[in-house]
Enzyme design. Sequence first.
Site, mmCIF file in Angstrom:
data_model
loop_
_atom_site.group_PDB
_atom_site.id
_atom_site.type_symbol
_atom_site.label_atom_id
_atom_site.label_comp_id
_atom_site.label_asym_id
_atom_site.label_seq_id
_atom_site.Cartn_x
_atom_site.Cartn_y
_atom_site.Cartn_z
ATOM 1 N N GLU A 68 -6.108 3.942 -5.986
ATOM 2 C CA GLU A 68 -7.364 4.101 -5.252
ATOM 3 C C GLU A 68 -7.847 5.499 -5.588
ATOM 4 O O GLU A 68 -7.197 6.481 -5.215
ATOM 5 C CB GLU A 68 -7.181 3.966 -3.740
ATOM 6 C CG GLU A 68 -8.525 3.964 -3.039
ATOM 7 C CD GLU A 68 -8.536 4.618 -1.673
ATOM 8 O OE1 GLU A 68 -7.693 5.486 -1.410
ATOM 9 O OE2 GLU A 68 -9.390 4.256 -0.865
ATOM 10 N N HIS A 101 -11.332 -2.682 3.375
ATOM 11 C CA HIS A 101 -11.220 -2.288 4.791
ATOM 12 C C HIS A 101 -11.951 -0.982 5.080
ATOM 13 O O HIS A 101 -12.050 -0.568 6.239
ATOM 14 C CB HIS A 101 -9.743 -2.160 5.140
ATOM 15 C CG HIS A 101 -9.068 -1.075 4.377
ATOM 16 N ND1 HIS A 101 -8.870 -1.123 3.001
ATOM 17 C CD2 HIS A 101 -8.611 0.126 4.772
ATOM 18 C CE1 HIS A 101 -8.311 -0.016 2.605
ATOM 19 N NE2 HIS A 101 -8.141 0.764 3.645
ATOM 20 N N ASP A 102 -12.431 -0.309 4.016
ATOM 21 C CA ASP A 102 -13.181 0.951 4.201
ATOM 22 C C ASP A 102 -14.677 0.780 3.973
ATOM 23 O O ASP A 102 -15.423 1.760 4.105
ATOM 24 C CB ASP A 102 -12.705 1.992 3.170
ATOM 25 C CG ASP A 102 -11.305 2.465 3.415
ATOM 26 O OD1 ASP A 102 -10.635 2.840 2.441
ATOM 27 O OD2 ASP A 102 -10.864 2.456 4.587
ATOM 28 N N ASP A 131 -2.795 4.733 -2.372
ATOM 29 C CA ASP A 131 -3.838 5.291 -1.509
ATOM 30 C C ASP A 131 -4.216 6.721 -1.898
ATOM 31 O O ASP A 131 -3.342 7.563 -2.096
ATOM 32 C CB ASP A 131 -3.297 5.295 -0.071
ATOM 33 C CG ASP A 131 -4.342 5.711 0.918
ATOM 34 O OD1 ASP A 131 -5.264 4.937 1.136
ATOM 35 O OD2 ASP A 131 -4.264 6.837 1.436
ATOM 36 N N ASP A 181 0.861 -1.178 0.000
ATOM 37 C CA ASP A 181 0.000 0.000 0.000
ATOM 38 C C ASP A 181 0.904 1.238 0.000
ATOM 39 O O ASP A 181 1.704 1.418 0.926
ATOM 40 C CB ASP A 181 -0.878 -0.017 1.266
ATOM 41 C CG ASP A 181 -2.252 0.565 1.019
ATOM 42 O OD1 ASP A 181 -3.239 -0.056 1.435
ATOM 43 O OD2 ASP A 181 -2.314 1.638 0.385
HETATM 44 O O1 TEU Z 1 -9.238 5.873 1.714
HETATM 45 C C1 TEU Z 1 -9.411 7.060 0.970
HETATM 46 C C2 TEU Z 1 -10.842 7.322 0.882
HETATM 47 O O2 TEU Z 1 -11.394 7.179 -0.152
HETATM 48 C C3 TEU Z 1 -11.567 7.726 2.112
HETATM 49 O O3 TEU Z 1 -12.606 8.531 1.681
HETATM 50 C C4 TEU Z 1 -12.091 6.512 2.828
HETATM 51 O O4 TEU Z 1 -12.518 5.531 1.881
HETATM 52 C C5 TEU Z 1 -13.290 6.853 3.671
HETATM 53 O O5 TEU Z 1 -13.606 5.730 4.380
HETATM 54 C C6 TEU Z 1 -14.502 7.267 2.841
HETATM 55 O O6 TEU Z 1 -15.526 7.579 3.732
HETATM 56 C C7 TEU Z 1 -7.859 5.609 1.879
HETATM 57 C C8 TEU Z 1 -7.714 4.370 2.746
HETATM 58 O O7 TEU Z 1 -8.301 3.250 2.081
HETATM 59 C C9 TEU Z 1 -8.393 4.652 4.066
HETATM 60 O O8 TEU Z 1 -8.378 3.491 4.898
HETATM 61 C C10 TEU Z 1 -7.650 5.790 4.737
HETATM 62 O O9 TEU Z 1 -8.312 6.122 5.944
HETATM 63 C C11 TEU Z 1 -7.594 7.028 3.829
HETATM 64 O O10 TEU Z 1 -7.230 6.723 2.487
HETATM 65 C C12 TEU Z 1 -6.531 7.996 4.324
HETATM 66 O O11 TEU Z 1 -5.270 7.419 4.064
#
Ligand code: TEU
Length: 557
Positions: free
Chosen positions: A255, A331-332, A198, A97
């Site tokens: 992402e 994970h989100d 990310d 990542d």
């Molecule tokens: O997520 C980026 C993102 O899209 C965020 O908006 C996140 O999905 C959020 O939950 C949306 O409501 C990435 C990572 O996947 C996330 O775990 C991190 O917290 C974030 O970046 C910051 O690095």
Amino acid sequence: MKKWWENAVIYQVYPSSFQDSDGDGIGDLEGVINRLPYIEKLGVDVIWLNPVYKSPNVDNGYDVSDYEDIQPVFGDMATFDRLLDEAHKRNIKIVMDLVVNHSSDQLDWFISSKKSKDNPYHDYYIWKNGSPDKLPNNWGSYFSGPAWTYDDKLGQYYLHLFAKEQPELNWRNKAMRQDVYKMMRWWLDKGIDGFRMDSISLLDKPVGLPDVPNPDHAKYADAQPIVADGPQLGQYLKEMNREVLSKYDGVSIGEMIGSKVDDAREYTGRDNHELDMIFQFEHVTLTPNPDKRLGKWNDERVKLTDLKASLSKWQYGLNKVGWNSLYWNNHDQPRAVSRFGNDSDEYRDVSAKMLALVLHLLKGTPYIYQGEELGMTNAHNTSLAQYRDLETLNAYKEIVVDEKLVSPEKMLRFFAEISRDNARTPMQWDDSEKAGFTSGKPWIDVNPNYVKINAQDEVDDPHSVFSFYQKLISLRHQSDLIVYGDYEELDPEDGQAFCYKRHYGTQTLLVMSNFTDQSLIRDYGQASGNQLVISNYSDDRGTMLRPYEAKAYLIQR
Ligand code: TEU
């Protein structure tokens, strides 16, 4: 020319919640090594490992304080090197990542940056002169509150689209970009097989950092519409590709929150030399709360026609000019079977398989989020004390406590549906105490349904969700029709079934799925002497689709 990742299946390991080996209640790299035989048995080709770099852990590792060292709670670099070696011995690649839209405020770059305005690292971040009582603009953070924090000593604000401990890196600064590329090479020279990047759609902030429209008068406005997919982004990705990615055979996965199909055609267009594929967010953000002040928080169930329209748009939109990442959860996001299927005792198994079949027979690279292959469900938490995620906890404070926009009960209902912690409960390995995840106190509650949903019960059961995923992965590995066939949606207006075809040469795959708990009749000529390739029911009733039934036929023209 075919690329290795086009017929690959990627398994996402969230290390904190995967397998604890030393009893501290937090998963670790040794635990991942111990579970490689399980991952190998599933049949996947790649592990995408969420961040394991040194970090103060404000955002579960997405706040990196040393890009070239391992978070001690996960182990050390020697253990990482052993994981890489053991995975490669099993023909499993490791994708890391890459978190370079922002860093931790404990990274040495930021510590230097805030020393003084003329420090060489000052411009590695985004600072604006100002006074404590006047924010530079109206942008809000994804994690509640303003996107700016004031530094008294400097008399300046710094930008953070996430937590204040995650200052945005300034991609307009060439020296900063070169330091990122140097770090990327360091990891690729160690032998990793690529990066999931990310928040990479957010790198290019608009010149002047102007206010964004805020018609709903939210306390802080959503900056994503003017930050995502900035005009310079493509140049940064081309430079990263030219200087790093093109020199290795790794995979690059962006992402890209906020990105649309046309953006993705640019980013993943083979001739543009930017990225190989992207995680887009459209199908997982189809039910925003009508009240913009509540952001993503809602408990709406997505309409199937909307879901189909979004998936089809991306299938058609990237066909032959780009490449899709295929995912239901990560994970989100909440757990797929709870969000898009039916996690009741009666329908959990069959609807988890239905979702797997629908996704894995689309065109693109499928991702399996740890536990999805078991049919693991949302946590169904009932109290705020069960949550750990700062996005969730900050939202509760801002929306319920400070602004009093919704009741605690309603906000807990929203969390039970879509909090990120739904996906972060520990892997359920067996029916022993704490599901075999740890011998200590887990950092987050184990889902109590581990006694009936766990790997031990499934890995050797030919009728389990796990075995169904094995079959789908194996099918993809042996079928150019599945990997390269053109997509054709059937009946977009059908609000109960999702059916589509894939065409490749003289072969056609007909995929049918029932997203409801009712029996349906759907006739696409499947019954007439075609080969049933896979089904989540043990028999075939032709035009009948029983509750959550999904099946695929090979139709020889
Ligand atoms: O997520 C980026 C993102 O899209 C965020 O908006 C996140 O999905 C959020 O939950 C949306 O409501 C990435 C990572 O996947 C996330 O775990 C991190 O917290 C974030 O970046 C910051 O690095």
